[in-house]
Scaffold this active site. Structure first.
Site, PDB file in Angstrom:
ATOM      1  CG  LEU A  11      -1.917  -1.130   1.338  1.00 54.69           C
ATOM      2  CD1 LEU A  11      -2.609  -1.105   2.689  1.00 54.69           C
ATOM      3  CD2 LEU A  11      -2.935  -1.051   0.216  1.00 54.69           C
ATOM      4  CG  ASN A  13      -1.682   4.345   3.281  1.00 52.45           C
ATOM      5  OD1 ASN A  13      -1.532   3.190   2.896  1.00 52.45           O
ATOM      6  ND2 ASN A  13      -2.798   4.765   3.822  1.00 52.45           N
ATOM      7  CB  CYS A  14       2.095   0.239   3.871  1.00 45.25           C
ATOM      8  SG  CYS A  14       2.917  -1.029   4.848  1.00 45.25           S
ATOM      9  CG  ASP A  15       4.783   4.300   8.187  1.00 45.38           C
ATOM     10  OD1 ASP A  15       4.683   5.120   7.247  1.00 45.38           O
ATOM     11  OD2 ASP A  15       4.379   4.539   9.339  1.00 45.38           O
ATOM     12  CE  LYS A  18       4.625   6.041   2.700  1.00 44.29           C
ATOM     13  NZ  LYS A  18       4.135   7.136   3.550  1.00 44.29           N
TER      14      LYS A  18
END
Length: 118
Positions: A11, A13-15, A18
Site C-alpha cells: 500500500l 501509505n504503508c510505512d 516504504k
C-alpha cells in the site's frame, strides 16, 4: 546485487512498504511497486501466494482489518476460504509481498532482507 527485478506489492501509505522500497532502492535493486488495493490482480495473485507461503504467513493478524472480522471470517481467512477473504479484504494481506521471480517473500523482516541479499 545482480539479481533480477523485483515486484513489491503493498500500500502506498504503508510505512513498512516504504522502508522496504527505500532499502531496495539503496541496494540498487530494480523494484516495481504495485498497490494491492488499486492495481494488483488479486484473483490471479492471491491463489499463487497462498500456494507459495500459506495463509498463516500471508494473513496479517495484527491489522485493524483482522480485528474487525468475525470469528467465522477469521477461521475462513486461515482455512480453505482464505482466497476469497483476502481478495475481499486486500488490507488483510501482510505487507509487503515481494515477488523475486523465483520466490514469494512476505513482510519486511530479517528473513526477507537476508533472502534478498543472497
Amino acid at each position: 546485487m545482480s539479481a533480477g527485478p523485483l515486484t513489491l506489492y503493498g500500500l502506498k501509505n504503508c510505512d513498512t512498504c516504504k522502508k522496504a522500497l527505500n532499502a531496495l532502492d539503496a541496494a540498487d535493486r530494480e523494484t516495481a511497486f504495485v498497490d494491492i488495493r488499486e492495481e494488483a490482480d488479486l484473483q490471479r495473485l492471491v491463489p499463487a501466494w497462498l500456494k507459495s507461503v500459506g495463509a498463516e504467513k500471508l494473513v496479517n493478524k495484527r491489522s485493524t482489518t483482522w480485528r474487525n472480522l468475525s470469528e467465522d471470517e477469521k477461521s475462513a481467512a486461515l482455512g480453505p476460504d482464505a482466497k476469497s477473504v483476502l481478495i475481499a479484504n486486500p488490507t488483510l494481506i501482510k505487507r509487503p509481498v515481494i515477488d523475486t521471480g523465483s520466490e514469494i517473500l512476505v513482510g519486511w523482516d530479517s528473513g526477507s532482507q537476508q533472502a534478498l541479499q543472497a
